[in-house]
Design a protein around this motif. Structure first.
Motif, PDB file in Angstrom:
ATOM      1  N   GLY A 221       3.455  -1.693  -0.696  1.00 36.90           N
ATOM      2  CA  GLY A 221       2.246  -2.080  -0.469  1.00 36.90           C
ATOM      3  C   GLY A 221       1.382  -1.379   0.540  1.00 36.90           C
ATOM      4  N   TYR A 222       2.148  -1.297   1.681  1.00 34.13           N
ATOM      5  CA  TYR A 222       1.487  -0.745   2.940  1.00 34.13           C
ATOM      6  C   TYR A 222       1.453   0.642   2.655  1.00 34.13           C
ATOM      7  CZ  TYR A 222       2.043  -4.909   5.937  1.00 34.13           C
ATOM      8  OH  TYR A 222       1.698  -6.059   6.313  1.00 34.13           O
ATOM      9  N   LEU A 223       2.250   1.421   1.784  1.00 33.84           N
ATOM     10  CA  LEU A 223       1.964   3.010   1.437  1.00 33.84           C
ATOM     11  C   LEU A 223       0.869   2.981   0.646  1.00 33.84           C
ATOM     12  CD1 LEU A 223       5.582   4.026   0.847  1.00 33.84           C
ATOM     13  CD2 LEU A 223       4.170   4.546   2.888  1.00 33.84           C
ATOM     14  N   TYR A 224       0.732   2.066  -0.236  1.00 35.33           N
ATOM     15  CA  TYR A 224      -0.580   2.096  -0.867  1.00 35.33           C
ATOM     16  C   TYR A 224      -1.864   1.991  -0.266  1.00 35.33           C
ATOM     17  CZ  TYR A 224      -4.362   1.054  -4.451  1.00 35.33           C
ATOM     18  OH  TYR A 224      -5.521   0.822  -4.809  1.00 35.33           O
ATOM     19  N   LEU A 225      -1.972   0.926   0.619  1.00 36.35           N
ATOM     20  CA  LEU A 225      -3.055   0.578   1.343  1.00 36.35           C
ATOM     21  C   LEU A 225      -3.248   1.702   2.315  1.00 36.35           C
ATOM     22  CD1 LEU A 225      -2.829  -3.177   2.178  1.00 36.35           C
ATOM     23  CD2 LEU A 225      -4.257  -2.178   0.630  1.00 36.35           C
ATOM     24  N   GLY A 226      -2.112   2.276   2.886  1.00 37.54           N
ATOM     25  CA  GLY A 226      -2.579   3.327   3.772  1.00 37.54           C
ATOM     26  C   GLY A 226      -2.927   4.806   3.360  1.00 37.54           C
ATOM     27  N   ALA A 227      -2.275   5.132   2.169  1.00 34.20           N
ATOM     28  CA  ALA A 227      -2.553   6.510   1.615  1.00 34.20           C
ATOM     29  C   ALA A 227      -3.681   6.395   0.998  1.00 34.20           C
ATOM     30  CB  ALA A 227      -1.338   6.896   0.955  1.00 34.20           C
ATOM     31  N   VAL A 228      -3.712   5.344  -0.045  1.00 28.42           N
ATOM     32  CA  VAL A 228      -5.083   5.254  -1.159  1.00 28.42           C
ATOM     33  C   VAL A 228      -6.187   4.527  -0.530  1.00 28.42           C
ATOM     34  CG1 VAL A 228      -5.698   4.744  -3.523  1.00 28.42           C
ATOM     35  CG2 VAL A 228      -3.419   5.779  -2.880  1.00 28.42           C
ATOM     36  N   GLY A 229      -5.704   3.388  -0.125  1.00 21.41           N
ATOM     37  CA  GLY A 229      -7.103   2.448   0.323  1.00 21.41           C
ATOM     38  C   GLY A 229      -7.763   2.710   1.544  1.00 21.41           C
ATOM     39  N   THR A 230      -7.087   3.647   2.536  1.00 28.69           N
ATOM     40  CA  THR A 230      -7.690   3.669   3.831  1.00 28.69           C
ATOM     41  C   THR A 230      -7.656   5.289   4.022  1.00 28.69           C
ATOM     42  OG1 THR A 230      -6.403   1.806   4.560  1.00 28.69           O
ATOM     43  CG2 THR A 230      -7.145   3.437   5.993  1.00 28.69           C
ATOM     44  N   ALA A 231      -6.631   6.252   4.037  1.00 28.61           N
ATOM     45  CA  ALA A 231      -6.836   7.374   4.088  1.00 28.61           C
ATOM     46  C   ALA A 231      -7.854   8.271   3.247  1.00 28.61           C
ATOM     47  CB  ALA A 231      -5.617   8.252   4.357  1.00 28.61           C
ATOM     48  N   ALA A 232      -7.385   8.232   1.999  1.00 28.77           N
ATOM     49  CA  ALA A 232      -8.048   9.050   0.907  1.00 28.77           C
ATOM     50  C   ALA A 232      -9.469   8.248   0.751  1.00 28.77           C
ATOM     51  CB  ALA A 232      -7.582   8.747  -0.336  1.00 28.77           C
ATOM     52  N   ALA A 233      -9.442   7.111   0.838  1.00 30.56           N
ATOM     53  CA  ALA A 233     -11.056   5.882   0.532  1.00 30.56           C
ATOM     54  C   ALA A 233     -11.628   6.516   1.714  1.00 30.56           C
ATOM     55  CB  ALA A 233     -10.558   4.685   0.408  1.00 30.56           C
ATOM     56  N   TYR A 234     -11.427   6.285   2.989  1.00 25.67           N
ATOM     57  CA  TYR A 234     -12.387   6.720   4.220  1.00 25.67           C
ATOM     58  C   TYR A 234     -12.828   8.069   4.099  1.00 25.67           C
ATOM     59  CZ  TYR A 234     -12.712   1.927   6.244  1.00 25.67           C
ATOM     60  OH  TYR A 234     -12.920   0.831   6.483  1.00 25.67           O
ATOM     61  N   TRP A 235     -11.883   9.095   3.616  1.00 19.69           N
ATOM     62  CA  TRP A 235     -12.425  10.496   3.585  1.00 19.69           C
ATOM     63  C   TRP A 235     -13.664  10.667   2.652  1.00 19.69           C
ATOM     64  CZ3 TRP A 235     -10.961  13.965  -0.742  1.00 19.69           C
ATOM     65  CH2 TRP A 235     -11.371  15.132  -0.468  1.00 19.69           C
TER      66      TRP A 235
END
Length: 319
Positions: A221-235
């Motif tokens: 869950g944390y990997l999803y939130l960090g990679a998809v929901g944060t890094a990619a999403a904010y980019w």
């Protein structure tokens, strides 16, 4: 004239593509609730916020290998606090002290804050159409997520409003300051996530203590939130913000509660009532209306060439 028309059509198509791509960010954010409730340890909002932001920021910082220079040290810190370091804790505080519906409605006030900040910082006068779109979107989100038995908590309400204001201010300031020369959206995203994540480290340790024990589901869950929901999403978010008007982008988070409702229906078996479907239509309509620029700007039409001047006639003197 044909060249001007072709340029205008190409610019319009590019804006539509940028808008559609940027809208993927709030749609992705809508999955946060389901991931948090189904995969992550309960009662750790600060740790979740920090784990979303700091690792993603450090990875992007290592990938871009670009550090702020000059005034961008404090600008990156301010944007990191507004968009990440303050917004995440306020968002989770509101979510933990209020029913999800009330917290989502408070977050939907964001476009109204953005219109006010844009008037102050960008000299963009809020039009009646934009104000009506913001209120329509707010009403739609309320129909989707608000329950009749929702309880109110003063601290939770203040946190929700402050979180919406923080995100709106960060959005408008990001548009006002732009990016330094040679730095792309990925670098700007890395700076803000790192600054916001570093701010959250002492707050997390002070409020919640040491990190909790994590099982495989929580790590996923944390990997999803960090990679998809944060890094990619904010980019994608900051890329769109660099190409689109700030007040238009500020309406897109209205899609987040709609995404959460659809995911809850499809993945968690939550029912959708006809009133909720009406609210989804209103919120989506308010989001679309918020993209209206208030009328097309007329393209300059080249003036027709002036007729050639008549040749001068030199009078002959009669001898």
């Amino acid at each position: 004239m044909a060249v001007l028309t072709a340029r205008r059509d190409a610019s319009s198509s590019s804006s539509v593509r940028d808008l559609a791509l940027t809208a993927l960010t709030p749609l992705t954010w809508g999955s946060t609730y389901a991931v948090t409730t189904e995969f992550l340890p309960p009662g750790r909002p600060m740790f979740t916020a920090m784990t979303r932001a700091l690792p993603a920021g450090l990875v992007l910082l290592a990938a871009t290998r670009v550090l702020p220079r000059g005034a961008w040290w404090w600008r990156a810190a301010v944007l990191g606090v507004l968009n990440i370091g303050a917004f995440f804790p306020l968002l989770f505080l509101a979510a933990y002290r209020l029913p999800g519906g009330v917290a989502a409605v408070l977050g939907a006030v964001g476009p109204l804050f953005a219109l006010a900040f844009a008037a102050l910082l960008l000299a963009e006068r809020p039009t009646a159409r934009k104000l009506l779109a913001a209120l329509t979107g707010l009403a739609g989100v309320g129909l989707v997520v608000l329950r009749a038995d929702a309880r109110m908590d003063v601290l939770g309400v203040l946190a929700g409003l402050a979180g919406a204001a923080s995100m709106a201010a960060g959005t408008v300031l990001t548009k006002r300051w732009g990016r330094p020369e040679g730095v792309g959206p990925l670098g700007l995203t890395a700076w803000q996530l790192t600054a916001g994540g570093l701010l959250l480290v002492p707050v997390t340790l002070l409020v919640e203590g040491p990190p909790p024990a994590l099982d495989g589901r929580a790590v996923g869950g944390y990997l999803y939130l960090g990679a998809v929901g944060t890094a990619a999403a904010y980019w994608v978010w900051f890329r769109g913000l660099s190409r689109l008007p700030a007040t238009s982008v500020a309406f897109l988070p209205l899609l987040s509660p709609l995404s959460a409702a659809v995911i809850g229906w499809a993945a968690l078996g939550q029912a959708l009532t006809p009133l909720q479907l009406l609210g989804m239509a209103l919120a989506f309509g308010g989001t679309l209306a918020g993209q209206w620029s208030g009328g097309r700007r007329r393209e300059a039409v080249p003036a027709p060439p002036a007729p050639p001047a008549a040749p001068a006639v030199t009078a002959r003197r009669s001898s």
